[in-house]
Structure formats: C-alpha cells, structure tokens
Design a protein around this motif. Structure first.
Motif, PDB file in Angstrom:
ATOM      1  N   SER A  35       0.822  -1.211   0.000  1.00 40.89           N
ATOM      2  CA  SER A  35       0.000   0.000   0.000  1.00 40.89           C
ATOM      3  C   SER A  35       0.856   1.262   0.000  1.00 40.89           C
ATOM      4  N   ALA A  36       2.088   1.173   0.517  1.00 43.85           N
ATOM      5  CA  ALA A  36       2.992   2.317   0.500  1.00 43.85           C
ATOM      6  C   ALA A  36       3.758   2.345  -0.814  1.00 43.85           C
ATOM      7  N   ALA A  37       3.996   3.554  -1.332  1.00 39.41           N
ATOM      8  CA  ALA A  37       4.687   3.697  -2.610  1.00 39.41           C
ATOM      9  C   ALA A  37       6.108   3.155  -2.514  1.00 39.41           C
ATOM     10  N   GLY A  38       6.631   2.699  -3.626  1.00 35.91           N
ATOM     11  CA  GLY A  38       8.014   2.245  -3.682  1.00 35.91           C
ATOM     12  C   GLY A  38       8.219   1.020  -4.537  1.00 35.91           C
ATOM     13  N   LEU A  39       7.266   0.057  -4.514  1.00 31.17           N
ATOM     14  CA  LEU A  39       7.418  -1.164  -5.307  1.00 31.17           C
ATOM     15  C   LEU A  39       7.221  -0.847  -6.781  1.00 31.17           C
ATOM     16  N   GLU A  40       8.170  -1.287  -7.606  1.00 34.67           N
ATOM     17  CA  GLU A  40       8.096  -1.088  -9.047  1.00 34.67           C
ATOM     18  C   GLU A  40       8.453  -2.388  -9.770  1.00 34.67           C
ATOM     19  N   VAL A  41       7.795  -2.608 -10.911  1.00 32.30           N
ATOM     20  CA  VAL A  41       7.996  -3.808 -11.725  1.00 32.30           C
ATOM     21  C   VAL A  41       8.526  -3.379 -13.093  1.00 32.30           C
ATOM     22  N   LEU A  42       9.517  -4.106 -13.599  1.00 30.30           N
ATOM     23  CA  LEU A  42      10.100  -3.793 -14.901  1.00 30.30           C
ATOM     24  C   LEU A  42       9.260  -4.420 -16.008  1.00 30.30           C
ATOM     25  N   GLY A  43       8.624  -3.577 -16.820  1.00 21.58           N
ATOM     26  CA  GLY A  43       7.794  -4.065 -17.922  1.00 21.58           C
ATOM     27  C   GLY A  43       8.642  -4.562 -19.080  1.00 21.58           C
ATOM     28  N   ARG A  44       7.990  -5.255 -20.002  1.00 22.79           N
ATOM     29  CA  ARG A  44       8.718  -5.801 -21.154  1.00 22.79           C
ATOM     30  C   ARG A  44       9.263  -4.702 -22.060  1.00 22.79           C
ATOM     31  N   ASP A  45       8.675  -3.510 -21.950  1.00 21.63           N
ATOM     32  CA  ASP A  45       9.145  -2.381 -22.750  1.00 21.63           C
ATOM     33  C   ASP A  45      10.312  -1.645 -22.101  1.00 21.63           C
ATOM     34  N   GLY A  46      10.785  -2.176 -20.948  1.00 22.79           N
ATOM     35  CA  GLY A  46      11.907  -1.556 -20.279  1.00 22.79           C
ATOM     36  C   GLY A  46      11.529  -0.421 -19.349  1.00 22.79           C
ATOM     37  N   GLU A  47      10.230  -0.141 -19.214  1.00 21.03           N
ATOM     38  CA  GLU A  47       9.763   0.919 -18.317  1.00 21.03           C
ATOM     39  C   GLU A  47       9.394   0.317 -16.958  1.00 21.03           C
ATOM     40  N   TRP A  48       9.661   1.074 -15.898  1.00 24.09           N
ATOM     41  CA  TRP A  48       9.292   0.643 -14.553  1.00 24.09           C
ATOM     42  C   TRP A  48       7.851   1.040 -14.254  1.00 24.09           C
ATOM     43  N   LEU A  49       7.038   0.057 -13.831  1.00 23.31           N
ATOM     44  CA  LEU A  49       5.636   0.300 -13.494  1.00 23.31           C
ATOM     45  C   LEU A  49       5.485   0.313 -11.974  1.00 23.31           C
ATOM     46  N   PRO A  50       4.973   1.412 -11.396  1.00 21.11           N
ATOM     47  CA  PRO A  50       4.735   1.415  -9.946  1.00 21.11           C
ATOM     48  C   PRO A  50       3.546   0.531  -9.598  1.00 21.11           C
ATOM     49  N   ILE A  51       3.646  -0.165  -8.466  1.00 21.54           N
ATOM     50  CA  ILE A  51       2.548  -1.005  -7.982  1.00 21.54           C
ATOM     51  C   ILE A  51       2.174  -0.558  -6.578  1.00 21.54           C
ATOM     52  N   THR A  52       0.922  -0.184  -6.414  1.00 26.01           N
ATOM     53  CA  THR A  52       0.366  -0.005  -5.075  1.00 26.01           C
ATOM     54  C   THR A  52      -0.974  -0.717  -5.063  1.00 26.01           C
ATOM     55  N   THR A  53      -1.422  -1.115  -3.898  1.00 26.94           N
ATOM     56  CA  THR A  53      -2.679  -1.845  -3.789  1.00 26.94           C
ATOM     57  C   THR A  53      -3.677  -1.051  -2.969  1.00 26.94           C
ATOM     58  N   GLN A  54      -4.943  -1.415  -3.132  1.00 28.08           N
ATOM     59  CA  GLN A  54      -6.008  -0.813  -2.353  1.00 28.08           C
ATOM     60  C   GLN A  54      -6.830  -1.916  -1.706  1.00 28.08           C
ATOM     61  N   GLY A  55      -7.496  -1.559  -0.613  1.00 27.69           N
ATOM     62  CA  GLY A  55      -8.346  -2.539   0.051  1.00 27.69           C
ATOM     63  C   GLY A  55      -7.533  -3.713   0.565  1.00 27.69           C
ATOM     64  N   ASP A  56      -8.073  -4.921   0.354  1.00 21.35           N
ATOM     65  CA  ASP A  56      -7.416  -6.107   0.916  1.00 21.35           C
ATOM     66  C   ASP A  56      -6.477  -6.790  -0.074  1.00 21.35           C
ATOM     67  N   ALA A  57      -6.166  -6.144  -1.194  1.00 27.01           N
ATOM     68  CA  ALA A  57      -5.410  -6.816  -2.251  1.00 27.01           C
ATOM     69  C   ALA A  57      -4.000  -7.185  -1.803  1.00 27.01           C
ATOM     70  N   ILE A  58      -3.589  -8.379  -2.204  1.00 23.64           N
ATOM     71  CA  ILE A  58      -2.248  -8.894  -1.965  1.00 23.64           C
ATOM     72  C   ILE A  58      -1.588  -9.081  -3.324  1.00 23.64           C
ATOM     73  N   VAL A  59      -0.377  -8.582  -3.473  1.00 29.33           N
ATOM     74  CA  VAL A  59       0.358  -8.735  -4.731  1.00 29.33           C
ATOM     75  C   VAL A  59       0.998 -10.113  -4.755  1.00 29.33           C
ATOM     76  N   VAL A  60       0.772 -10.852  -5.853  1.00 24.36           N
ATOM     77  CA  VAL A  60       1.337 -12.199  -5.999  1.00 24.36           C
ATOM     78  C   VAL A  60       2.156 -12.234  -7.290  1.00 24.36           C
ATOM     79  N   ASN A  61       3.427 -12.623  -7.170  1.00 26.06           N
ATOM     80  CA  ASN A  61       4.284 -12.658  -8.360  1.00 26.06           C
ATOM     81  C   ASN A  61       4.995 -13.989  -8.511  1.00 26.06           C
ATOM     82  N   ILE A  62       5.413 -14.243  -9.740  1.00 24.50           N
ATOM     83  CA  ILE A  62       6.115 -15.475 -10.102  1.00 24.50           C
ATOM     84  C   ILE A  62       7.576 -15.372  -9.666  1.00 24.50           C
ATOM     85  N   GLY A  63       8.116 -16.462  -9.119  1.00 20.78           N
ATOM     86  CA  GLY A  63       9.527 -16.536  -8.774  1.00 20.78           C
ATOM     87  C   GLY A  63      10.295 -17.391  -9.773  1.00 20.78           C
ATOM     88  N   ASP A  64      11.609 -17.401  -9.621  1.00 22.38           N
ATOM     89  CA  ASP A  64      12.470 -18.084 -10.592  1.00 22.38           C
ATOM     90  C   ASP A  64      12.250 -19.593 -10.639  1.00 22.38           C
TER      91      ASP A  64
END
Length: 312
Positions: free
Chosen positions: A203-232
């Motif tokens: 919920s706090a700003a700071g997390l960013e994801v590198l898109g396929r176009d080479g641009e960094w996308l900021p990620i923040t969540t609202q409500g009860d959302a949990i960010v789930v990502n793929i690992g190696d």
C-alpha cells in the motif's frame, strides 16, 4: 499507461474458466497480479503488523541476539545492509526476520529446515506471525491451483510438491533514509527465488515492476489486495511460460523517505527435494527446453543465497 491487474479470487469458485484465463494472461504478461477477495482476516494482518513493528523497534543488540551467524538468515533476524541484490554494488537498506514452516524435528527435511526463533520480548509474534504464515500458505496453494489449470495440468498438481515446502514469511523494515544522496536503494532490482511470492503491504509507494518495454511500473494496492508474483523456480518449472519479473523498492522522495516502511512477503517454496526440471507441457518447438541440467529446490536455493550474499 499499462498497469498490473487485480483479480478477485472468489471467482475461482464462481467463474473458474474465465478467472483462470485472466489470471494466466496477467502472469504471462507481467509476472505479477493483485489478488483480492482472499478472506484473510484483517485483524490477523493488523495484529501481525503490530508484532512486526514491535520486533523491529527492539534495541539493536537485542535483535542481533537472534541473528544466527552462518545460517543464511534462514530463521530469525538479518541485520540492516546485509542482503545485496545480485550484481548490485550496494547492500539493500532493510532489515528482516524469517519465519519458516513448523515441521516435526524428526522429519526428513529437518536438517534443511531449522526451527523458528520466537523472541521472548514480542510474545505476540508467534501467534500472529505464524497465523499469517498459514493463511498466506493456503492462499498461495489456491493461486497455484489456478496456474496449474491454465497450463493444462491437474488442479492439484502442485499440492504434493509444496505441502512441506521450505516457505518463508519475511517481515521487512526499511528504516527512514538519511539526509542527502544515498547510493543504496531499499531493495535493489531482483527476481524472487521461489515458486510464487505473496506480498502483504504494497500500500505504501516504492514497489516497481520492470515491464517488457523496459519501463518501470509502480505497484500499489487498495483494500485487501495482496500482490502475488512469479519466482524463478516456477519460471524454471514452466520453461518461462510464467516469467519471473524484475522488481525493486525505490527510495521515496522528500518526507516519505524519512518514515519507516514495512512490508511482509511470503515466499512459497517447494519441498526441498523437488526437482526443478521444466514440465513437458511447457516444452514446444517454439519454446525448447531452457534447462537441460537437473537441480533440486534445495540446491537451487543454496546457489541463489550465495549470489545475494546471505551465505558464503
């Protein structure tokens, strides 16, 4: 602007085919997705955060008493500026604590999965920390069920591969930044080691994801959302059908950088002896096998912990 989607996991029970298709598409594109409607009690999350904040507020010498030298941070406390992202010149601006799976000490995995450390100074950590561990473990298994279906595996494909997984709950504290220019960032650009990561506290700003176009996308969540990502590990098992995406936690400008930031990722790992060979369903003429050499989950983990300087 592109954005990482958020999906309601309750649709897995009410609108399964469409949900699985949308979830799979999100992971193929971004390697990340927000999950809401997960049913984890907000009081559990709040209680856990209070325990984590009390933990990191302890005097430095007390916290260091729970640091197990030479254990790679597997359990207990890891001090500020120890972990270093692979290929980074500067250590991360964070301290953290590791909670692992409680297993019988006569288990075949006991040598590779040590017992937890429960600080007597924060007695609520055991109840709330391990309660959150179990809740995220269950949610992660549901996400894996949907990911299995998307690549035409049985719904329970992962179940016997993760029920004793060496998964980790990692409460993180990013202390206030010092004044002036800082060469370090709170968490350098990296990919996660495990199968999937569930992050409580984006919920706090700071997390960013590198898109396929080479641009960094900021990620923040609202409500009860949990960010789930793929690992190696899952990227490897699926021969990159599900990509493990580079991400980072940047230093916020101005006054926001003078405040502590807390987040709680849950790293869902397979059982230590699972072999991480690409699944036959994911090997095609257009996507040949990228990993001809076999490796177990435990050996892969050890290899990666050396790269990020948690073990020698």
């Amino acid at each position: 602007m592109k954005y990482v989607p958020t999906l309601d996991i309750r649709r897995f029970d009410t609108d399964r085919e469409a949900f699985v298709a949308e979830l799979g598409a999100a992971y193929r594109e971004f390697g990340f997705c927000g999950i809401r409607g997960h049913g984890i009690d907000p009081a559990l999350i709040e209680g856990a955060y209070q325990a984590f904040q009390a933990l990191f507020a302890l005097p430095d010498e007390v916290k260091r008493g729970y640091h197990l030298s030479g254990a790679g941070g597997a359990r207990g406390y890891t001090p500020f500026k120890v972990e270093t992202a692979k290929d980074s010149r500067h250590p991360d601006l964070k301290e953290f604590w590791h909670i692992g799976r409680e297993i019988p000490r006569d288990s075949d995995y006991a040598a590779r999965m040590p017992p937890n450390l429960w600080p007597r100074e924060v007695p609520s950590l055991r109840e709330y920390g391990y309660g959150l561990y179990e809740a995220l473990d269950q949610l992660g298994r549901r996400v894996l069920q949907a990911l299995a279906l998307h690549i035409e595996l049985p719904i329970d494909f992962f179940e016997d591969k993760v029920q004793s997984g060496n998964s980790i709950l990692r409460p993180l504290h990013y202390p206030p930044l010092p004044e002036g220019e800082v060469p370090n960032v709170r968490a350098g650009a990296h990919e996660d080691i495990n199968l999937i990561t569930l992050l409580v506290g984006a919920s706090a700003a700071g997390l960013e994801v590198l898109g396929r176009d080479g641009e960094w996308l900021p990620i923040t969540t609202q409500g009860d959302a949990i960010v789930v990502n793929i690992g190696d590990m899952l990227q490897r098992l699926t021969n990159h059908v599900y990509p493990s995406t580079t991400h980072r936690v940047v230093n916020p400008p101005g006054e926001a950088g003078r405040q502590s930031r807390y987040s709680v990722p849950f790293f869902l790992h397979p059982n230590p002896d699972v072999v991480l060979d690409p699944l036959p369903q994911t090997i095609t003429a257009d996507n040949p096998n990228r990993y001809p050499d076999s490796i177990t989950a435990h050996d892969y983990l050890m290899q990666r912990l050396r790269e990020i300087k948690l073990i020698a």
